[in-house]
Enzyme design. Structure first.
Site, PDB file in Angstrom:
ATOM      1  N   GLU A 196      -9.652   2.977  -0.029  1.00  0.00           N
ATOM      2  CA  GLU A 196      -9.726   3.369   1.391  1.00  0.00           C
ATOM      3  C   GLU A 196      -8.826   4.570   1.711  1.00  0.00           C
ATOM      4  O   GLU A 196      -9.168   5.403   2.540  1.00  0.00           O
ATOM      5  CB  GLU A 196      -9.383   2.176   2.281  1.00  0.00           C
ATOM      6  CG  GLU A 196      -7.992   1.627   2.026  1.00  0.00           C
ATOM      7  CD  GLU A 196      -7.643   0.399   2.875  1.00  0.00           C
ATOM      8  OE1 GLU A 196      -8.430   0.026   3.752  1.00  0.00           O
ATOM      9  OE2 GLU A 196      -6.561  -0.184   2.656  1.00  0.00           O
ATOM     10  N   HIS A 222     -16.938 -11.614   5.630  1.00  0.00           N
ATOM     11  CA  HIS A 222     -15.688 -10.883   5.874  1.00  0.00           C
ATOM     12  C   HIS A 222     -14.940 -11.482   7.053  1.00  0.00           C
ATOM     13  O   HIS A 222     -15.520 -11.705   8.118  1.00  0.00           O
ATOM     14  CB  HIS A 222     -15.994  -9.404   6.145  1.00  0.00           C
ATOM     15  CG  HIS A 222     -14.751  -8.571   6.279  1.00  0.00           C
ATOM     16  ND1 HIS A 222     -14.516  -7.738   7.343  1.00  0.00           N
ATOM     17  CD2 HIS A 222     -13.656  -8.466   5.472  1.00  0.00           C
ATOM     18  CE1 HIS A 222     -13.333  -7.145   7.186  1.00  0.00           C
ATOM     19  NE2 HIS A 222     -12.804  -7.564   6.066  1.00  0.00           N
ATOM     20  N   HIS A 223     -13.668 -11.781   6.831  1.00  0.00           N
ATOM     21  CA  HIS A 223     -12.775 -12.271   7.884  1.00  0.00           C
ATOM     22  C   HIS A 223     -11.598 -11.332   8.021  1.00  0.00           C
ATOM     23  O   HIS A 223     -10.621 -11.456   7.283  1.00  0.00           O
ATOM     24  CB  HIS A 223     -12.239 -13.670   7.527  1.00  0.00           C
ATOM     25  CG  HIS A 223     -13.259 -14.754   7.624  1.00  0.00           C
ATOM     26  ND1 HIS A 223     -13.040 -16.015   7.100  1.00  0.00           N
ATOM     27  CD2 HIS A 223     -14.492 -14.794   8.189  1.00  0.00           C
ATOM     28  CE1 HIS A 223     -14.097 -16.787   7.345  1.00  0.00           C
ATOM     29  NE2 HIS A 223     -14.992 -16.071   8.000  1.00  0.00           N
ATOM     30  N   GLU A 224     -11.674 -10.372   8.925  1.00  0.00           N
ATOM     31  CA  GLU A 224     -10.482  -9.560   9.238  1.00  0.00           C
ATOM     32  C   GLU A 224      -9.690 -10.329  10.291  1.00  0.00           C
ATOM     33  O   GLU A 224     -10.261 -10.823  11.270  1.00  0.00           O
ATOM     34  CB  GLU A 224     -10.904  -8.180   9.756  1.00  0.00           C
ATOM     35  CG  GLU A 224      -9.762  -7.306  10.251  1.00  0.00           C
ATOM     36  CD  GLU A 224      -8.676  -7.055   9.189  1.00  0.00           C
ATOM     37  OE1 GLU A 224      -8.987  -6.480   8.148  1.00  0.00           O
ATOM     38  OE2 GLU A 224      -7.505  -7.460   9.434  1.00  0.00           O
ATOM     39  N   GLU A 276      -6.457  -7.149  -2.938  1.00  0.00           N
ATOM     40  CA  GLU A 276      -6.054  -5.744  -2.869  1.00  0.00           C
ATOM     41  C   GLU A 276      -4.544  -5.714  -3.144  1.00  0.00           C
ATOM     42  O   GLU A 276      -4.135  -5.970  -4.268  1.00  0.00           O
ATOM     43  CB  GLU A 276      -6.428  -5.183  -1.498  1.00  0.00           C
ATOM     44  CG  GLU A 276      -6.251  -3.692  -1.343  1.00  0.00           C
ATOM     45  CD  GLU A 276      -6.254  -3.311   0.104  1.00  0.00           C
ATOM     46  OE1 GLU A 276      -5.712  -4.044   0.938  1.00  0.00           O
ATOM     47  OE2 GLU A 276      -6.789  -2.244   0.423  1.00  0.00           O
ATOM     48  N   HIS A 282      -7.465  -8.980   1.183  1.00  0.00           N
ATOM     49  CA  HIS A 282      -6.860  -7.661   1.376  1.00  0.00           C
ATOM     50  C   HIS A 282      -5.595  -7.816   2.209  1.00  0.00           C
ATOM     51  O   HIS A 282      -5.473  -8.765   2.983  1.00  0.00           O
ATOM     52  CB  HIS A 282      -7.862  -6.710   2.035  1.00  0.00           C
ATOM     53  CG  HIS A 282      -8.773  -6.091   1.037  1.00  0.00           C
ATOM     54  ND1 HIS A 282      -9.030  -4.753   0.974  1.00  0.00           N
ATOM     55  CD2 HIS A 282      -9.460  -6.654   0.018  1.00  0.00           C
ATOM     56  CE1 HIS A 282      -9.847  -4.505  -0.033  1.00  0.00           C
ATOM     57  NE2 HIS A 282     -10.129  -5.642  -0.631  1.00  0.00           N
ATOM     58  N   GLU A 283      -4.667  -6.878   2.037  1.00  0.00           N
ATOM     59  CA  GLU A 283      -3.327  -7.020   2.622  1.00  0.00           C
ATOM     60  C   GLU A 283      -2.800  -8.426   2.301  1.00  0.00           C
ATOM     61  O   GLU A 283      -2.379  -9.168   3.194  1.00  0.00           O
ATOM     62  CB  GLU A 283      -3.316  -6.767   4.140  1.00  0.00           C
ATOM     63  CG  GLU A 283      -3.754  -5.371   4.542  1.00  0.00           C
ATOM     64  CD  GLU A 283      -5.264  -5.194   4.478  1.00  0.00           C
ATOM     65  OE1 GLU A 283      -5.988  -6.106   4.879  1.00  0.00           O
ATOM     66  OE2 GLU A 283      -5.720  -4.133   4.007  1.00  0.00           O
ATOM     67  N   GLU A 306       0.852  -1.197   0.000  1.00  0.00           N
ATOM     68  CA  GLU A 306       0.000   0.000   0.000  1.00  0.00           C
ATOM     69  C   GLU A 306       0.882   1.241   0.000  1.00  0.00           C
ATOM     70  O   GLU A 306       0.941   1.995   0.969  1.00  0.00           O
ATOM     71  CB  GLU A 306      -0.972  -0.061   1.171  1.00  0.00           C
ATOM     72  CG  GLU A 306      -1.880  -1.274   1.042  1.00  0.00           C
ATOM     73  CD  GLU A 306      -3.078  -1.290   1.956  1.00  0.00           C
ATOM     74  OE1 GLU A 306      -3.467  -0.238   2.449  1.00  0.00           O
ATOM     75  OE2 GLU A 306      -3.628  -2.396   2.154  1.00  0.00           O
TER      76      GLU A 306
HETATM   77  C1  NOJ Z   1      -8.196  -2.967   5.259  1.00  0.00           C
HETATM   78  C2  NOJ Z   1      -8.943  -3.369   4.026  1.00  0.00           C
HETATM   79  O1  NOJ Z   1      -8.219  -3.048   2.869  1.00  0.00           O
HETATM   80  C3  NOJ Z   1     -10.283  -2.675   4.041  1.00  0.00           C
HETATM   81  O2  NOJ Z   1     -10.988  -2.936   2.843  1.00  0.00           O
HETATM   82  C4  NOJ Z   1     -11.053  -3.137   5.242  1.00  0.00           C
HETATM   83  O3  NOJ Z   1     -12.262  -2.400   5.327  1.00  0.00           O
HETATM   84  C5  NOJ Z   1     -10.266  -2.904   6.533  1.00  0.00           C
HETATM   85  N1  NOJ Z   1      -8.936  -3.398   6.425  1.00  0.00           N
HETATM   86  C6  NOJ Z   1     -10.951  -3.589   7.711  1.00  0.00           C
HETATM   87  O4  NOJ Z   1     -10.913  -4.976   7.548  1.00  0.00           O
HETATM   88 CA    CA Z   2      -5.909  -2.302   2.727  1.00  0.00          CA
END
Ligand code: NOJ
Ligand code: CA
Length: 576
Positions: A372, A278-280, A366, A347-348, A78
């Site tokens: 974002e 969604h899995h953060e 991503e 993402h990441e 990023e």
């Molecule tokens: C970073 C991700 O790129 C974004 O899309 C997401 O909303 C946030 N993390 C939270 O998970």
């Molecule tokens: Ca991101």
């Protein structure tokens, strides 16, 4: 899938067998019309295992060249792109794109990154770009069995900048699909409860500004169903967000009390809408792996077939995102997801290297400074959008999530609910393009899961949103027809009988004369043109746009007139 139905795989191959007393090394080269790939296969008979401490591959560029890249980092992609003379480059992540002084375009990257750390580039002087691998916490680069092969090291080559985009090299250097029945894998357009959190008017946590509530979910599902959109994403639906960025420990099967997931998934099914889960992880890999199978199985039972993952946060115990440990984890998620017929949008992530050919459920990712950043930093510059197609996207699809209609964020900034939540937010955030350029990005920034990322209230009743309604994320054929790196681009995609064109420019206003010879001969098309308004300017008047219609054939040319940081998007539909 999504981009081209067919890709020609046509090359000459040479295998060079080398050996000494202990080691057999095969060096394999595949030479295509659009570039070259080579990899190393080792067999060290008497060893139990191998530790790789360095890779000595070097790409020696003879002529002077200009380069476009992000800095090397084993943690993040990023980052902003730099345009630099090769001689002054220190290090870079791949893909790194080059134009030599004799006019040849090159892009150095890797294909089929499997059980190995990522390769970055270190400039050793004299235009010699050496491979520099990510490493384990103890400094070892890769830990392998006594027989192993490296990913392919790749060089895409073209006479024109767009040749790099139209190349199939990276996919051709990956294995065919390991998933026999792929009928459950479908490109989609989607919206989601997402932008509100980033602009600070909603939250991931369950408070009075919570985004992922049952009521909001129903509104988003209804909007999707009414606008020909296949999927809806919800973030902040599960417990654990209170500690995000700290000691977060997400629970992937515990919805917040105000998100009735059973009701929501049932309602979505009736409306024929796919819910995107969604899995953060916040980088807590072991916590995620412990719950992986259970949470995929639970999602499957609920009828959820698509998951966005996230790794915003450092990995524990000194592991890096892009080391062999990370590469193994990201692959495990894709393989486990496939067992439950679930697609992944990471993402990441680790960067794309074409493994979507082998695991077509690895839809998009991503791995870039995405939308974002426009919500809570000084934003992505006007030329960012003209660099991504010639750099990051050469590696594979990207979930940038374009489509902000409230480009200056005026509506969010005027909301009494807005709170600053990110340290990068200096109060000057906005999207640094015109509205029309955002529309064009749906075509240009290829992703088989393509998001319209603004909040639905900014789309409701907006005439220009019709483009997204008509757009198809599942094209049969794609081609970049004009472009220079960092300056401008025009891309065409065909889906069934429709053609979509997206064009964009950097901070310079520009007119592109485009030959419409990609249309089918003998047919007349109605072109619906979403153009910058005559008085549009990304700084002073970014939302000025116009919609025009005209009839065209494959014999015509069309002048694409674009404002500063502007764009144009066109739908072509056959009328006779
Ligand atoms: C970073 C991700 O790129 C974004 O899309 C997401 O909303 C946030 N993390 C939270 O998970
Ligand atoms: Ca991101």
């Amino acid at each position: 899938m999504g981009e081209n139905k067919e890709i020609r795989n046509h090359y000459n191959e040479i295998l060079v067998e080398l050996s000494n007393k202990q080691t057999a090394l095969n060096l394999i080269f595949k030479v295509f019309n659009d570039g070259v790939g080579f990899r190393y296969q080792y067999d060290v008979a008497n060893a139990d295992s191998i530790f790789i401490t360095d890779e000595l591959t070097a790409f020696n560029i003879t002529p002077q060249a200009k380069s476009w890249s992000i800095p090397a980092s084993f943690e993040t992609y990023e980052l902003l792109y730099r345009t630099m003379d090769l001689d002054s480059l220190d290090n870079a992540n791949t893909p790194i794109t080059l134009k030599t002084e004799d006019g040849t375009y090159l892009s150095i990257h890797e294909a089929a990154l499997t059980d190995f750390p990522e390769m970055t580039i270190k400039h050793n002087g004299n235009r010699s770009l050496k491979s520099h691998l990510a490493h384990w916490p103890d400094g070892i680069k890769a830990k392998l069995a006594n027989k192993f092969q490296t990913p392919w090291r790749t060089i895409q080559i073209g006479d024109k900048a767009v040749d790099l985009i139209n190349s199939g090299l990276i996919l051709n250097l990956n294995e065919p699909s390991k998933i026999a029945n792929t009928s459950w894998i479908k490109p989609m357009k989607y919206i989601g409860v997402w932008w509100g959190m980033h602009v600070g008017t909603e939250t991931w946590v369950m408070d009075e500004r919570h985004g992922a509530t049952t009521a909001n979910a129903i509104k988003y599902i209804d909007f999707a169903a009414a606008h020909n959109i296949e999927g809806v994403l919800f973030e902040g639906w599960n417990e654990g967000w209170e500690n995000w960025g700290g000691s977060q420990k997400f629970d992937y099967t515990k919805p917040y009390a105000d998100f009735d997931i059973e009701y929501i998934t049932k309602y979505a099914k009736e409306k024929e809408i796919e819910i995107i889960g969604h899995h953060e992880t916040g980088g807590f890999i072991t916590n995620y792996e412990d719950q992986l199978e259970k949470s995929f199985m639970w999602y499957k039972e609920l009828g959820i077939h698509s998951v966005k993952t996230g790794y915003a946060g450092a990995f524990k115990a000194g592991h890096s995102h892009h080391g062999q440990y990370g590469v193994r984890h990201y692959r495990k998620v894709v393989e486990d997801a496939a067992k439950f017929e679930i697609t992944i949008n990471a993402h990441e992530p680790i960067k794309p290297t074409g493994i979507r050919r082998t695991y077509p459920n690895m839809m998009t990712r991503e791995g870039t400074r995405g939308m974002e950043w426009n919500a809570w930093s000084e934003g992505n510059p006007a030329d960012h959008y003209l660099l991504l197609p010639f750099t990051r996207i050469l590696a594979g699809p990207m979930d940038y999530t374009p489509g902000t209609f409230d480009v200056t964020l005026e509506k969010s900034k005027n909301s009494p609910n807005r709170r600053k939540w990110n340290d990068n937010d200096k109060g000057n955030s906005r999207v640094n393009t015109t509205l029309t350029k955002q529309i064009a990005m749906w075509v240009i920034l290829y992703s088989p899961l393509q998001m319209a990322s603004d909040m639905i209230e900014n789309y409701e009743g907006h005439p220009a949103f019709q483009f997204f309604v008509d757009f198809d994320a599942d094209s049969d054929w794609s081609k970049a027809i004009a472009g220079e790196i960092g300056e401008y681009i025009a891309v065409v995609r065909k889906a069934d009988d429709k053609f979509f064109l997206g064009a964009a420019t950097n901070a310079e206003a520009r007119t592109l004369d485009i030959n419409l010879d990609f249309l089918e001969d003998g047919k007349t098309y109605e072109a619906t043109i979403y153009a910058d308004g005559d008085d549009a300017d990304w700084v002073t008047n970014p939302t000025s746009y116009k919609i025009e219609k005209k009839q065209v054939t494959s014999k015509d040319t069309h002048s694409i007139v674009m404002a500063t940081s502007g764009g144009q998007a066109i739908v072509f539909e056959a009328v006779k």
